[in-house]
Design a protein around this motif. Structure first.
Motif, mmCIF file in Angstrom:
data_model
loop_
_atom_site.group_PDB
_atom_site.id
_atom_site.type_symbol
_atom_site.label_atom_id
_atom_site.label_comp_id
_atom_site.label_asym_id
_atom_site.label_seq_id
_atom_site.Cartn_x
_atom_site.Cartn_y
_atom_site.Cartn_z
ATOM 1 N N ARG A 58 0.846 -1.193 -0.206
ATOM 2 C CA ARG A 58 0.100 -0.130 -0.072
ATOM 3 C C ARG A 58 0.782 1.419 -0.136
ATOM 4 N NH1 ARG A 58 -3.684 -3.406 4.139
ATOM 5 N NH2 ARG A 58 -5.099 -4.406 2.636
ATOM 6 N N ARG A 59 2.021 1.271 0.741
ATOM 7 C CA ARG A 59 2.961 2.431 0.732
ATOM 8 C C ARG A 59 3.510 2.674 -0.782
ATOM 9 N NH1 ARG A 59 5.526 0.632 5.329
ATOM 10 N NH2 ARG A 59 7.418 0.449 4.223
ATOM 11 N N GLN A 60 3.584 1.569 -1.394
ATOM 12 C CA GLN A 60 4.274 1.623 -2.755
ATOM 13 C C GLN A 60 3.177 2.061 -3.694
ATOM 14 O OE1 GLN A 60 6.782 -1.932 -2.478
ATOM 15 N NE2 GLN A 60 7.726 -0.728 -4.292
ATOM 16 N N GLN A 61 1.471 1.947 -3.361
ATOM 17 C CA GLN A 61 0.641 2.058 -4.221
ATOM 18 C C GLN A 61 0.681 0.844 -5.255
ATOM 19 O OE1 GLN A 61 0.061 6.221 -5.373
ATOM 20 N NE2 GLN A 61 -1.179 6.313 -3.789
ATOM 21 N N ILE A 62 1.097 -0.194 -4.975
ATOM 22 C CA ILE A 62 0.618 -1.225 -5.860
ATOM 23 C C ILE A 62 -0.499 -1.554 -6.600
ATOM 24 C CG2 ILE A 62 0.831 -4.149 -6.192
ATOM 25 C CD1 ILE A 62 3.815 -2.766 -5.840
ATOM 26 N N PRO A 63 -0.745 -1.562 -7.871
ATOM 27 C CA PRO A 63 -2.243 -1.701 -8.563
ATOM 28 C C PRO A 63 -2.883 -2.591 -7.819
ATOM 29 C CG PRO A 63 -0.419 -1.339 -10.230
ATOM 30 C CD PRO A 63 0.318 -1.812 -9.149
ATOM 31 N N VAL A 64 -4.376 -2.341 -7.434
ATOM 32 C CA VAL A 64 -5.230 -3.216 -7.286
ATOM 33 C C VAL A 64 -6.430 -3.355 -8.190
ATOM 34 C CG1 VAL A 64 -6.841 -3.652 -5.386
ATOM 35 C CG2 VAL A 64 -4.568 -2.768 -4.769
ATOM 36 N N LEU A 65 -6.563 -4.415 -8.562
ATOM 37 C CA LEU A 65 -7.940 -4.495 -9.313
ATOM 38 C C LEU A 65 -9.033 -5.439 -8.731
ATOM 39 C CD1 LEU A 65 -5.212 -4.446 -11.483
ATOM 40 C CD2 LEU A 65 -6.864 -5.225 -12.983
ATOM 41 N N CYS A 66 -10.100 -4.692 -8.438
ATOM 42 C CA CYS A 66 -11.220 -5.223 -7.759
ATOM 43 C C CYS A 66 -12.320 -5.831 -8.714
ATOM 44 C CB CYS A 66 -11.990 -4.156 -6.987
ATOM 45 S SG CYS A 66 -10.578 -3.532 -5.825
ATOM 46 N N ALA A 67 -12.598 -7.056 -8.708
ATOM 47 C CA ALA A 67 -13.247 -7.602 -9.688
ATOM 48 C C ALA A 67 -14.813 -7.726 -8.989
ATOM 49 C CB ALA A 67 -12.974 -9.200 -9.964
ATOM 50 N N PHE A 68 -15.165 -6.526 -8.781
ATOM 51 C CA PHE A 68 -16.845 -6.431 -8.475
ATOM 52 C C PHE A 68 -17.298 -4.971 -8.956
ATOM 53 C CE2 PHE A 68 -14.091 -5.696 -4.660
ATOM 54 C CZ PHE A 68 -14.412 -4.236 -4.304
ATOM 55 N N SER A 69 -18.635 -4.897 -8.879
ATOM 56 C CA SER A 69 -19.159 -3.559 -9.621
ATOM 57 C C SER A 69 -19.125 -2.434 -8.644
ATOM 58 C CB SER A 69 -20.467 -3.766 -10.185
ATOM 59 O OG SER A 69 -20.964 -2.622 -10.523
ATOM 60 N N PRO A 70 -18.749 -1.175 -9.026
ATOM 61 C CA PRO A 70 -19.229 0.214 -8.191
ATOM 62 C C PRO A 70 -20.402 0.141 -7.856
ATOM 63 C CG PRO A 70 -18.537 0.724 -10.606
ATOM 64 C CD PRO A 70 -18.426 -0.686 -10.284
ATOM 65 N N HIS A 71 -21.378 -0.384 -8.845
ATOM 66 C CA HIS A 71 -22.837 -0.419 -8.613
ATOM 67 C C HIS A 71 -23.221 -1.356 -7.206
ATOM 68 C CE1 HIS A 71 -23.766 1.956 -12.154
ATOM 69 N NE2 HIS A 71 -23.208 1.023 -12.861
ATOM 70 N N VAL A 72 -22.306 -2.192 -6.851
ATOM 71 C CA VAL A 72 -22.457 -3.020 -5.871
ATOM 72 C C VAL A 72 -21.764 -2.582 -4.716
ATOM 73 C CG1 VAL A 72 -22.441 -5.430 -5.085
ATOM 74 C CG2 VAL A 72 -23.080 -4.920 -7.321
ATOM 75 N N VAL A 73 -20.558 -2.097 -4.903
ATOM 76 C CA VAL A 73 -19.674 -1.496 -3.822
ATOM 77 C C VAL A 73 -19.233 -0.334 -4.460
ATOM 78 C CG1 VAL A 73 -17.538 -1.765 -2.100
ATOM 79 C CG2 VAL A 73 -19.064 -3.826 -2.690
#
Length: 435
Positions: free
Chosen positions: A205-220
């Protein structure tokens, strides 16, 4: 020629299938993709046209599924956590070594946050790493960690500091359980320094390693305190036809009456499934609906063993079946919930443990299903009442249909591939400039 993109996919089917679909889309864009996953998923990897490297660990066998009685007595969580960890611990270093060997010559690694294996591999091989999340793992003040959720989310909380500290707690529990084995592997096999008490999640997190969230912004809805390196892409579903075909008997059953209600608990299906099906049949008939029941090989050999108004199936593509149902009853796994919501039908969630209560609560908050019914002390009359509400409440059905339209309009898998390609062009290497 650039090396392959590595997808490290661990867990049950709901954890593994979306990353495989992601790999398929990356292949169609011209990338070489190698998937590290359990041997049972080799056919899925092959169908996607990807290279497979097997893991010696079968995560579905690592977590023993107790009987329905154990679950209903409230002892299922302790049982699965204790026995699962007892089986995983001696196999952990083997999994780490297998993963390392499969990453030789790789261009980048995409790996589950739960394992954190990708962070160590990226640091050792000096390649970019991106975290793949099927459920929210990034700290926020807006809601508790999905893996330690206890209910109560109707859109947000006021206990911001408590919520955020919960993420630290989950990170620390997982890291301290695996710290000695992982640090031994880092020092003896990878030639890296051991990590301190705070572990890889904090460094990433300090390095801002990319995170891909496999869910919808309409749900979360992405919280305001998530950084720009966190990408809520939308669900990862394949578009277009597949080679899978239903049996004639199932097609005939679906066409012989009103849409049925699906009942299935995925890899969480208790071992005494005849007892589960007896409860389900009682609930479905109490609600006045037909049913499609998920079963195993012994059960599926006689699809009408519970009567002509019920049909037993094995594992079946949710994206094919769910749109043909009146509602779906399931355990609330991330992948199953996404498929149920995308189908545009009400979801009745009966969570067992881990993140399932989180997703069930989201379904209810979105109006796409009744409040979740934990399997602890679940009765046929209670489940039947929830099913009746799901199939007959016009507001709930309208909310589910509207949400389904929004999710089907998303291009989550395409957006995820765009992010990955950007990560390769502008790499962030784990461990760099961290000291």
């Amino acid at each position: 020629m650039p090396g392959p993109l590595i997808i490290h996919a661990i867990g049950s089917l709901g954890d593994v299938a979306p990353p495989i679909l992601l790999g398929r889309e990356l292949r169609l864009r011209g990338h070489q993709v190698r998937v590290i996953a359990g041997e049972r998923y080799a056919p899925l990897v092959a169908d996607a046209g990807l290279e497979h490297r097997p893991l010696g660990i079968d995560f579905e066998e690592l977590v023993p599924v107790p009987s329905w009685q154990v679950w209903s007595d409230g002892k299922g969580l302790a049982h699965t956590m204790r026995d699962g960890w007892r089986r995983l611990r001696p196999a952990l270093e083997t999994m780490l070594s297998e993963t390392d060997a499969a990453c030789i010559g790789a261009q980048a690694i995409l790996s589950s946050t739960l394992a954190a294996v990708g962070y160590h591999i990226g640091e050792s091989h000096r390649i970019p790493y991106a975290s793949l999340q099927m459920q929210p793992w990034e700290p926020t003040r807006e809601f508790p960690h999905s893996m330690a959720f206890s209910g109560g989310w109707s859109g947000g909380w006021s206990g911001g500091l408590t919520n955020r500290l919960g993420y630290t707690l989950v990170d620390q529990v997982l890291w301290q359980l695996t710290r000695s084995a992982v640090n031994r592997w880092r020092t003896t096999s990878l030639g890296l320094d051991p990590l301190p008490w705070y572990g890889p999640a904090n460094r990433a997190r300090r390095q801002q390693i990319p995170v891909l969230c496999a869910f919808s912004p309409h749900v979360v809805t992405p919280p305001d305190d998530w950084g720009s390196h966190v990408h809520v892409t939308g669900y990862w579903f394949a578009e277009g036809p597949t080679d899978w075909e239903p049996t004639p008997g199932l097609v005939d059953f679906l066409g012989a009456g009103p849409p049925p209600v699906y009942v299935g608990f995925g890899s969480w299906q208790p071992e005494d499934e005849a007892r589960v099906h007896a409860l389900a049949c009682s609930a479905l008939r109490g609600a006045g609906v037909r049913g499609v029941l998920q079963g195993r090989s012994l059960e599926t050999s006689d699809p009408h063993r519970y009567g002509t108004d019920m049909f037993v199936v094995g594992r079946i593509p949710h994206e094919w079946l769910f749109p043909q149902t009146a509602a779906v009853v399931h355990h609330g796994g991330a992948g199953t919930t996404g498929a149920g919501l995308r189908a545009g039908v009400p979801n009745v969630v009966c969570p067992f443990q881990v993140d399932q209560l989180f997703w069930g609560t989201r379904v209810a908050a979105l109006g796409a299903g009744p409040r979740p019914l934990p399997v602890t002390h679940l009765r046929a009359d209670v489940l039947g009442s929830a099913i009746s509400t799901a199939v007959r409440d016009p507001g709930m059905r309208a909310a589910a249909a509207m949400l389904g339209e929004r999710l089907r309009a998303e291009r989550g898998i395409e957006r995820a591939c765009d992010v990955i390609e950007d990560c390769v062009r502008h790499p962030v290497i784990p461990g760099q400039a961290d000291h």
